[in-house]
Structures are given as C-alpha cells and as structure tokens.
Design an enzyme around this catalytic site. Structure first.
Site, PDB file in Angstrom:
ATOM      1  N   GLN A 283       0.910  -1.219   0.235  1.00 53.55           N
ATOM      2  CA  GLN A 283       0.022   0.060   0.129  1.00 53.55           C
ATOM      3  C   GLN A 283       0.864   1.186   0.057  1.00 53.55           C
ATOM      4  O   GLN A 283       1.823   1.453   0.779  1.00 53.55           O
ATOM      5  CB  GLN A 283      -0.951   0.040   1.260  1.00 53.55           C
ATOM      6  CG  GLN A 283      -1.954   1.233   1.354  1.00 53.55           C
ATOM      7  CD  GLN A 283      -2.987   1.483   2.213  1.00 53.55           C
ATOM      8  OE1 GLN A 283      -2.262   1.337   3.358  1.00 53.55           O
ATOM      9  NE2 GLN A 283      -4.290   1.506   1.869  1.00 53.55           N
TER      10      GLN A 283
ATOM     11  N   TYR B  20      -5.892  10.784   4.056  1.00 50.77           N
ATOM     12  CA  TYR B  20      -4.476  11.256   3.698  1.00 50.77           C
ATOM     13  C   TYR B  20      -4.304  12.146   2.320  1.00 50.77           C
ATOM     14  O   TYR B  20      -5.487  12.526   1.919  1.00 50.77           O
ATOM     15  CB  TYR B  20      -3.438  10.014   3.645  1.00 50.77           C
ATOM     16  CG  TYR B  20      -3.520   9.171   5.125  1.00 50.77           C
ATOM     17  CD1 TYR B  20      -2.865  10.065   6.162  1.00 50.77           C
ATOM     18  CD2 TYR B  20      -3.875   7.964   5.466  1.00 50.77           C
ATOM     19  CE1 TYR B  20      -2.790   9.450   7.408  1.00 50.77           C
ATOM     20  CE2 TYR B  20      -3.949   7.393   6.695  1.00 50.77           C
ATOM     21  CZ  TYR B  20      -3.244   8.121   7.695  1.00 50.77           C
ATOM     22  OH  TYR B  20      -3.124   7.485   9.082  1.00 50.77           O
TER      23      TYR B  20
ATOM     24  N   ARG C 299      -7.538   2.192  -2.838  1.00 53.01           N
ATOM     25  CA  ARG C 299      -8.581   2.095  -1.680  1.00 53.01           C
ATOM     26  C   ARG C 299      -9.077   3.618  -1.347  1.00 53.01           C
ATOM     27  O   ARG C 299      -8.219   4.603  -1.363  1.00 53.01           O
ATOM     28  CB  ARG C 299      -7.431   1.665  -0.633  1.00 53.01           C
ATOM     29  CG  ARG C 299      -8.396   1.635   0.655  1.00 53.01           C
ATOM     30  CD  ARG C 299      -7.805   1.145   2.203  1.00 53.01           C
ATOM     31  NE  ARG C 299      -8.365  -0.067   2.724  1.00 53.01           N
ATOM     32  CZ  ARG C 299      -8.530  -0.402   3.913  1.00 53.01           C
ATOM     33  NH1 ARG C 299      -7.918   0.513   4.829  1.00 53.01           N
ATOM     34  NH2 ARG C 299      -9.055  -1.352   4.733  1.00 53.01           N
TER      35      ARG C 299
END
Ligand SMILES: Cc1cc2nc3c(=O)[nH]c(=O)nc-3n(C[C@H](O)[C@H](O)[C@H](O)COP(=O)(O)O)c2cc1C
Length: 358
Positions: free
Chosen positions: A98, A178, A225
């Site tokens: 990730q 984020y 994601r």
C-alpha cells in the site's frame, strides 16, 4: 453464487480465496523506516490470505509521518521488503504494497521542521503520533500545481521500487484522510485551480497518481483504496455519492486491478460511519473487482459477496490475532480477538505472539 472460498482474479493476481488481509500499520520498522526481521515472520504467517495488502508504506519522507513505519525510497528499505515478499512467496502467498503519502497528517518533526503539504492550508484535527509522543498537528502548506508532478513521480518511483522489492502489485492509499483523500473531499480541498472545486477537479490527483502507478507497473497490478462514507481524520465530503461515483468511473477507465472501499458501518468498532456504507450504491460505477472492508464477520462477508455488493472482503483486526484466518473461517473455529494496546509497539508481543489454530 460465489463464496469466500472461490478463487478470484484481481487483475494479474490470482487469489485462491476472497479472504484478503487489509492494510495495517504496525510500526515494527526502524527509525530509518527500514523493515525489520520480525516482519518476515508476521507476513509469512499470514500467507494463506487470498491476498495480503501490506501496511501503508511511505513513498517519500515528505509523505511519511508515522513512527517506525516503513518506506520504499532507499535501497535498504527495498532490500528489507524483498526479504518479506520472498518469505510470503515461499509460503505460497501473494502480497501487494500500500503506497502512502500522508499529506497534512505528517508532523513537522519528521520533516526537519518543514511544514507538511496538502491540497490547502488546513490542519488535521487531534494529535499526531511522533517519536516524542502525541503532538498537535500543524497547519499544512498548500501544494502549488507545479509541485504536483513531483508527487506523481514519487508514486511512479514507489511503484517501480515495489516491484524491485518483490511485491506482486501496489494499492494506492487514497482513503482515510491522507493526501489523495485531502484532495478528493471538500472539507480539506479549498482550491480554486484545476485540482479543486468541481468533482472532476478534485478527482484529478487520484486519477493522475493512479495513472502514474499504472504506467510504472501495469494497470493490472494497480489497485486503489477509498473511504467514501463518513469522516476520517477531519476529511469528509458534503455530497459523497456523486464524487465517488465519478471517481469509480475514472478508475474503471484506467482499468485498475481492484478497488477497495473502507467503510465503517454506523455501529463500527474502527471508526464510526455517520452514514451507511455506500458500496451497494457505488457498485454499478466500477467495472473491476470490488473489495469491501470494515467490521466484517465471516457471515456478513459471505452474505454481501453472495448478494453481489462486493467480490471479496478485506479483514483487518481479525488477521492480527488469527494468522490462519481462512482456515479458521473454513473450519468454523473461534476467531481470537486482538489486543489494541500492542498495535503500534515495537515488540514481538502482540505481533508474532498470536498462534495458529493448529
Ligand atoms: C492497527 C491498525 C492499523 C491500520 N493501518 C492502516 C493502514 O496502514 N492503511 C489503511 O488503509 N488502513 C489501515 N487500517 C484500517 C484497516 O485497514 C481496516 O480498515 C480496519 O481495521 C477495519 O477493518 P476490520 O474491521 O476488518 O479490522 C488500520 C487498522 C488497524 C486496526
């Protein structure tokens, strides 16, 4: 009707079951953000997951503000991850990385006192994890449009480094408040240039970062994601459905290998969704394999896959305490509970101390 134990193709990756391991930061690296040997055992022990999605891994120091989390921008970091991916592959598993840029959630103590970057000059709520304990976040600096190519190059290089480190692919972390999420959702994006305002403009960084990773390693090894429902780390959207529907159409056009939606339910135990998960409403907009996450029990996972809401389920905390989770689900064995107090310690206790059922 597919079930949890039917195989699934996630782009170029053939997963033997649909019980995937969700990305989880565990803070077992060094201060130089290099993986440590204890991480080899941790990931090897979980190789029976249909696919392991690694903990979030920083693409640059600018984007990494979590103590003892790891990165993928130095030779040492790449070599450390190579040992982990080799261990997973030797055990018959599959693992993708990730890729992480935390944006405004990086405390200046990680940046030699420089300010973190974000879509706009905003401040994350609450306190950052730092090497000196929890400290209040500080205001981010607005990223100039001419700095964005540098961020895209960092994602591109991070993806190339991931392949050098032996990963089977990469997932772009565009969830949980984020950097990319700070551009996507309007509580954190106050821009009036081509990266702000309309949904199309707010999706632009996601689209370009995904394209940069797909150009590096192939769309069939690139996943994303997203966290469409509710608020995370002060990031939320006033009208999420049209925004995420358009984002999903854009990602479909790129032809990514999977999309994972992290959506806490209203009674969630890891984040509370203020609105129900949007997966069922968003599903028609994405043409590839859809992975669901947050607070799933095996029963709910079976039901939602059977109903066609998603194609696979990523389990987070259940994989912490049950390295052999697919076996336990198949044999209807009890599922152990993890101890949250050891999530981010640097110890082996609470990390490599959970036994397999047999
Ligand atoms: C210890 C811990 C660390 C996590 N780190 C990450 C991370 O690095 N990246 C991410 O996207 N989500 C992260 N999450 C969220 C999980 O991927 C997942 O969404 C969450 O645990 C809910 O799923 P579960 O109910 O199956 O545990 C983390 C969760 C936990 C408990």
């Amino acid at each position: 009707m597919p079930g949890l134990f039917d195989p699934i193709e996630l782009g170029a990756i053939k997963a033997p079951n649909r019980i995937l391991m969700a990305p989880m930061t565990r803070a077992r690296g060094t201060k130089a953000h290099v993986p440590t040997p204890m991480m080899e055992q941790y990931y090897r022990d979980r190789a029976s997951a249909g696919l392991i999605i690694s903990e979030a891994v920083g693409i640059t120091q600018q984007g990494l503000g979590w103590p003892y989390a790891t990165g993928l921008w130095t030779h040492e970091q790449i070599a450390g991850w190579r040992r982990i991916t080799d261990a997973v592959h030797e055990a018959g598993g599959r693992i993708i990385v990730q890729l992480w840029h935390m944006g405004r959630a990086v405390h200046p103590s990680f940046l030699d006192g420089e300010r973190p970057v974000s879509a706009s000059a905003t401040t994350a709520p609450d306190h950052a994890h730092t090497y000196d304990g929890r400290q209040p976040y500080e205001e981010a600096r607005h990223l100039h449009a001419d700095e964005i190519p540098v961020i895209l190059a960092d994602f591109h290089r991070g993806a190339l480094n991931a392949i050098e480190a032996g990963f089977d692919g990469a997932q772009i972390h565009a969830a949980n408040g984020y950097l990319i999420d700070q551009f996507l959702r309007d509580s954190a994006n106050l821009r009036d240039d081509e990266y702000g305002g309309s949904t199309r403009n707010r999706i632009r960084l996601l689209k370009e970062a995904t394209q940069a990773v797909a150009d590096a390693i192939g769309a069939d090894r690139t996943g994303v994601r997203l966290s469409p429902n509710g608020e995370t780390q002060g990031v939320s959207d006033s009208d999420p459905l049209p925004l995420f529907a358009e984002a999903l159409e854009t990602l479909s056009e790129i032809g990514i290998a999977h999309l994972e939606l992290r959506e806490p339910p209203i009674d969630g135990t890891f984040g509370i969704g203020e609105v129900d998960p949007l997966a069922a409403q968003l599903r028609p907009y994405f043409k590839g394999p859809l992975i669901l996450n947050s607070d799933f029990t095996p029963e709910r996972a079976e039901a939602e896959i059977a109903a066609g809401v998603g194609d696979a389920v990523a389990f987070g905390r259940p994989f912490i305490a049950n390295p052999d989770l697919p076996y336990r689900i198949r044999e209807h064995l009890p599922i152990a509970t993890d101890d949250a107090s050891t999530w981010f310690t640097q110890a082996s206790e609470g990390y490599n101390s959970y036994p397999a059922a047999i």
